[in-house]
Design a protein around this motif. Structure first.
Motif, PDB file in Angstrom:
ATOM      1  N   LEU A 167       0.839  -1.200   0.000  1.00 16.61           N
ATOM      2  CA  LEU A 167       0.000   0.000   0.000  1.00 16.61           C
ATOM      3  C   LEU A 167       0.868   1.242   0.000  1.00 16.61           C
ATOM      4  CD1 LEU A 167      -1.940  -1.732   2.663  1.00 16.61           C
ATOM      5  CD2 LEU A 167      -3.261  -0.508   0.945  1.00 16.61           C
ATOM      6  N   VAL A 168       0.322   2.316  -0.536  1.00 10.26           N
ATOM      7  CA  VAL A 168       1.052   3.575  -0.550  1.00 10.26           C
ATOM      8  C   VAL A 168       0.034   4.706  -0.514  1.00 10.26           C
ATOM      9  CG1 VAL A 168       1.147   3.802  -3.090  1.00 10.26           C
ATOM     10  CG2 VAL A 168       2.989   4.762  -1.699  1.00 10.26           C
ATOM     11  N   ARG A 169       0.406   5.824   0.148  1.00  9.91           N
ATOM     12  CA  ARG A 169      -0.603   6.874   0.232  1.00  9.91           C
ATOM     13  C   ARG A 169      -0.361   8.002  -0.772  1.00  9.91           C
ATOM     14  NH1 ARG A 169      -2.270   8.834   6.041  1.00  9.91           N
ATOM     15  NH2 ARG A 169      -1.156  10.673   5.340  1.00  9.91           N
ATOM     16  N   SER A 170       0.659   7.882  -1.613  1.00  9.43           N
ATOM     17  CA  SER A 170       0.702   8.808  -2.742  1.00  9.43           C
ATOM     18  C   SER A 170       1.385   8.151  -3.928  1.00  9.43           C
ATOM     19  CB  SER A 170       1.422  10.105  -2.387  1.00  9.43           C
ATOM     20  OG  SER A 170       2.804   9.995  -2.593  1.00  9.43           O
ATOM     21  N   SER A 171       0.926   8.559  -5.092  1.00  9.93           N
ATOM     22  CA  SER A 171       1.518   8.064  -6.318  1.00  9.93           C
ATOM     23  C   SER A 171       1.321   9.128  -7.381  1.00  9.93           C
ATOM     24  CB  SER A 171       0.874   6.735  -6.711  1.00  9.93           C
ATOM     25  OG  SER A 171       1.752   6.011  -7.551  1.00  9.93           O
ATOM     26  N   ASN A 172       1.712   8.799  -8.605  1.00 10.68           N
ATOM     27  CA  ASN A 172       1.586   9.829  -9.639  1.00 10.68           C
ATOM     28  C   ASN A 172       1.648   9.195 -11.018  1.00 10.68           C
ATOM     29  OD1 ASN A 172       1.379  12.487 -10.661  1.00 10.68           O
ATOM     30  ND2 ASN A 172       2.394  13.228  -8.817  1.00 10.68           N
ATOM     31  N   GLY A 173       2.096   9.956 -12.024  1.00  8.23           N
ATOM     32  CA  GLY A 173       2.101   9.431 -13.390  1.00  8.23           C
ATOM     33  C   GLY A 173       3.053   8.259 -13.549  1.00  8.23           C
ATOM     34  N   ALA A 174       2.782   7.419 -14.526  1.00  7.48           N
ATOM     35  CA  ALA A 174       3.670   6.297 -14.902  1.00  7.48           C
ATOM     36  C   ALA A 174       3.829   5.257 -13.800  1.00  7.48           C
ATOM     37  CB  ALA A 174       5.040   6.806 -15.343  1.00  7.48           C
ATOM     38  N   ALA A 175       2.815   5.091 -12.956  1.00  5.14           N
ATOM     39  CA  ALA A 175       2.945   4.185 -11.806  1.00  5.14           C
ATOM     40  C   ALA A 175       2.327   2.812 -12.045  1.00  5.14           C
ATOM     41  CB  ALA A 175       2.304   4.832 -10.580  1.00  5.14           C
ATOM     42  N   SER A 176       1.819   2.548 -13.254  1.00  5.93           N
ATOM     43  CA  SER A 176       0.985   1.352 -13.426  1.00  5.93           C
ATOM     44  C   SER A 176       1.694   0.037 -13.101  1.00  5.93           C
ATOM     45  CB  SER A 176       0.419   1.292 -14.849  1.00  5.93           C
ATOM     46  OG  SER A 176       1.466   1.286 -15.781  1.00  5.93           O
TER      47      SER A 176
END
Ligand code: GAL
Length: 727
Positions: free
Chosen positions: A426-435
């Motif tokens: 689990l993570v509480r932040s992500s962004n572009g290109a994370a698939s």
């Protein structure tokens, strides 16, 4: 003001808004890295961190090309750029008034971004307006293309707002207060937000990379985006089992008891999540075992593993003075503290080595399966300020946009891939290109309707979302929440503060157990759906707008009421209906939630749809009402005509029992169907080297099956039961 023109390859040109001929960048040509995919660099794009620099895997160019050719979606010279008087870069992408704009990451209230100004910034969820856990700078148009701003900076986007004086398609003026004689002569109602003809994106950076993806459908656009970002993640099979996070201060004995209670209640369990109390100190953290609570971590982890239960450890990145690696990490940390902990700069190799060596030694080598990476999002008042400095030279702003991704990528690569073992966390932040990163987002917010919207929103930007259950006011709500959870990328109860158990509300323990069992039985179907995410970029859980025959997201328009204090422009409100979504290729999920505790309407897209449980024909292109009573307290699930659903032939309590387990095959509708069941070892990274296969299964309406064996590793057992689900 200085404006610029860019001349590009492919006969496509970028024009400055006033026709000035100077270049914004020397590298200003469109490149075409893959079919239906175009890339443009503006200014000095290399001076900036790109989201794709943090992608887990390289672009899957071959897979993108297999989708087929697709045309550049704009007319020549339609895309314009300028450098603003204060040095910011602006890109203007044309967009007609009837075009719908979707995406921009984990927007919790809705998935449509038309007529909105968003400031995309990693943040906690409360402020809205583009501030969110995963503000992915990627949007999709209903016209079949997507635009990705691949630069790790705050980004401000004006979606179909901001009318230019030289635009050719501005709507006609309307007199808001016409005299009686002119009332009927107005070209339409006065609009507080007249439609503009573009999406304009503004970034304060040295350069900006823009990617455009096109496709026959919005789904194809999403596929190309995901594949360009390395493909979707493929979790280990255990990651798709049931997760339970224990209260923050639980000790080893209490954890053992909790696992025993799951067994006693006959409820599946694959992952036990430990919250902050497992560490000697948290907020800031030491990342070391608290031996007062866990005297023998290795034995505990191994005992859990022997029952098939994996451990997932909570942490936030901010390091305490008491951490053994603190002194060595200090020079590799940024200028500011968070909760008085140092903020390691994981753009530096030395920092990555320090933390991953410690994590490997203390956790992964003894059998820990992964992490919950907390607090890598906002708010401004507890994160580092925008003027903080980091030893790598990466700006505080880019660090904020990518901190969650940095940690995901580091753990994925240096802790798990390095040892050929998959993780899921689990993570509480992500962004572009994370698939391709094996992490699922979560939040401290707790609105069930928004949690369901999150599933759809995430699917438009290469991220995954967990609508985790934490507590409920009554049994009905508990059941509704657990049902949603079981039809999401991570089926998880997070009892860190509530101490809730699946059996907390005794009145619903049975249907709660049933839906967790159903989740487990669907592992073959879910695993293949994730393989499709990895191989083809198709999100395993998807917004209905990506589904053929659904049309646009149904929304309710609430007319605005004039009020000189609270609504002087009589602005209306649009309430979107995003309360149903697709799970895998064939199942549509329509959970009960909120005040609609046990009755709701469901929109069946065009095509024949059947009840998952009974095979009863439910309708085609119409809205129906369903009740929990008629469904015997089960979650409403609908299956498309001509679908095969592979399931385990009976209930299991842990995913390891799925290996070699017999299958039940269900065929829905009156047509024969074919299904490609994905198989690999479900644990290692060998699939990336091609060690996987598909069992091609054909079933006709009489229930006759034929099967072509897979070339890869066997995972599931034989088909021992076939059910033709047509009534
Ligand atoms: C929060 C997190 C919760 C829980 C808690 C423990 O930040 O969102 O899920 O982990 O920390 O302190």
């Amino acid at each position: 003001m200085k404006l610029f023109t860019l001349l590009t390859g492919f006969g496509l040109s970028l024009m400055a808004l006033n026709g000035d001929k100077s270049d914004l960048s020397s590298a200003s040509k469109w490149q075409q890295p893959a079919a239906g995919t175009w890339k443009l660099e503006l200014g000095n794009a290399d001076a900036e961190l790109r989201y794709t620099d943090l992608a887990a895997e390289k672009p899957r160019i071959k897979a993108i090309n297999q989708i087929g050719q697709s045309k550049f979606p704009f007319a020549e010279s339609a895309i314009k750029t300028l450098k603003s008087a204060d040095g910011k870069i602006m890109v203007r992408i044309p967009c007609s008034a009837d075009e719908k704009i979707y995406g921009f990451g984990l927007q919790m209230k809705n998935i449509k971004s038309s007529k909105k100004v968003l400031e995309l910034k990693v943040d906690h969820w409360k402020l809205g307006g583009g501030r969110t856990h995963a503000p992915v700078p990627f949007y999709i148009s209903s016209k079949g293309y997507g635009v990705f701003f691949n630069t790790a900076r705050y980004l401000k986007v004006y979606n179909q707002l901001g009318n230019r004086k030289d635009a050719l398609t501005n709507p006609p003026e309307v007199d808001r207060n016409p005299p009686p004689s002119q009332k009927d002569k107005q070209p339409g109602p006065w609009q507080a937000l007249p439609s503009a003809d573009a999406v304009e994106a503004l970034v304060d950076a040295e350069g900006l990379e823009v990617l455009i993806f096109s496709g026959k459908t919005m789904l194809e656009v999403v596929q190309r985006y995901n594949l360009y970002c390395g493909g979707g993640t493929l979790p280990p099979l255990w990651g798709l089992g049931f997760w339970h996070r224990v209260p923050a201060a639980f000790n080893e004995e209490e954890c053992r008891q909790e696992v025993a209670d799951f067994e006693k209640h006959n409820i599946p369990l694959d992952v036990l999540g430990l919250e902050p109390g497992w560490m000697t100190k948290s907020y800031p953290c030491t990342f070391e075992w608290q031996t007062e609570r866990f005297p023998d971590p290795k034995k505990f982890t191994q005992d859990m593993l022997s029952k098939g239960v994996r451990l997932n450890l909570w942490e936030n990145p901010y390091m305490s003075k008491d951490a053994k690696i603190y002194k060595d990490m200090y020079p590799h940390a940024g200028s500011h503290l968070v909760w008085l902990g140092i903020v390691p700069d994981y753009n530096q190799k030395e920092a990555r080595e320090l933390i991953t060596e410690q994590h490997y030694r203390d956790h992964v080598s003894i059998g820990v399966s992964g992490y919950k990476i907390d607090e890598v999002d906002g708010y401004d008042h507890w994160l580092w300020p925008d003027h903080a400095t980091f030893p790598s030279g990466v700006s505080a702003e880019s660090m904020r946009q990518t901190y969650g991704m940095l940690m995901q990528k580091m753990f994925y690569t240096d802790l798990f891939k390095k040892h050929n073992t998959r993780t899921y966390g689990l993570v509480r932040s992500s962004n572009g290109a994370a698939s391709a990163l094996p992490y699922v987002l979560y939040s401290d917010s707790y609105n069930h309707a928004e949690y369901i919207t999150g599933i759809s929103a995430a699917s438009l930007g290469g991220i995954l979302w967990s609508p985790e259950a934490r507590g409920a006011r009554n049994g009905r709500e508990w059941l509704n929440r657990i049902q949603t959870v079981c039809f999401s990328p991570m089926a998880m109860l997070n009892a860190w503060a509530t101490g809730a158990k699946p059996w907390t509300h005794k009145d619903v323990t049975e249907p709660v157990r049933d839906v967790i069992n159903l989740r487990m039985r669907l592992l073959p179907y879910l695993y293949t759906s994730f393989a499709d995410y990895h191989l083809k970029g198709i999100p395993p859980f998807r917004a209905m707008i990506l589904e053929n025959g659904f049309g646009e997201a149904k929304s309710k328009v609430i007319a605005g009421k004039l009020d000189s204090e609270t609504n002087p422009y009589a602005m209306g409100q649009i309430i979107e209906k995003n309360d149903q979504y697709m799970c895998g290729p064939s199942i549509m999920v329509a959970p009960f939630y909120e005040e609609q505790h046990s009755v709701r309407s469901v929109r069946l897209p065009a095509g024949n749809w059947y009840c998952f449980y009974t095979g009863k024909f439910m309708g085609n292109n119409k809205t129906i009402k369903v009740t929990a009573e008629e469904l015997k307290n089960r979650i409403p699930l609908f299956v498309k005509e001509g679908s095969i659903i592979p399931m385990l032939s009976d209930n299991i309590n842990n995913s390891r029992e799925a290996f070699g387990h017999d299958l039940e095959l269900r065929l829905y509708g009156k047509k024969a169907a074919t299904y490609a069941l994905y198989e690999d070892d479900a644990n290692s990274f060998d699939y990336l080297k091609g060690t996987y296969g598909h069992r091609i299964i054909h079933c006709d309406p009489k229930g006759e099956i034929s099967e072509q064996a897979s070339k890869g590793a066997a995972l599931f057992g034989k088909i021992s039961k076939v059910r033709v689900m047509t009534q």
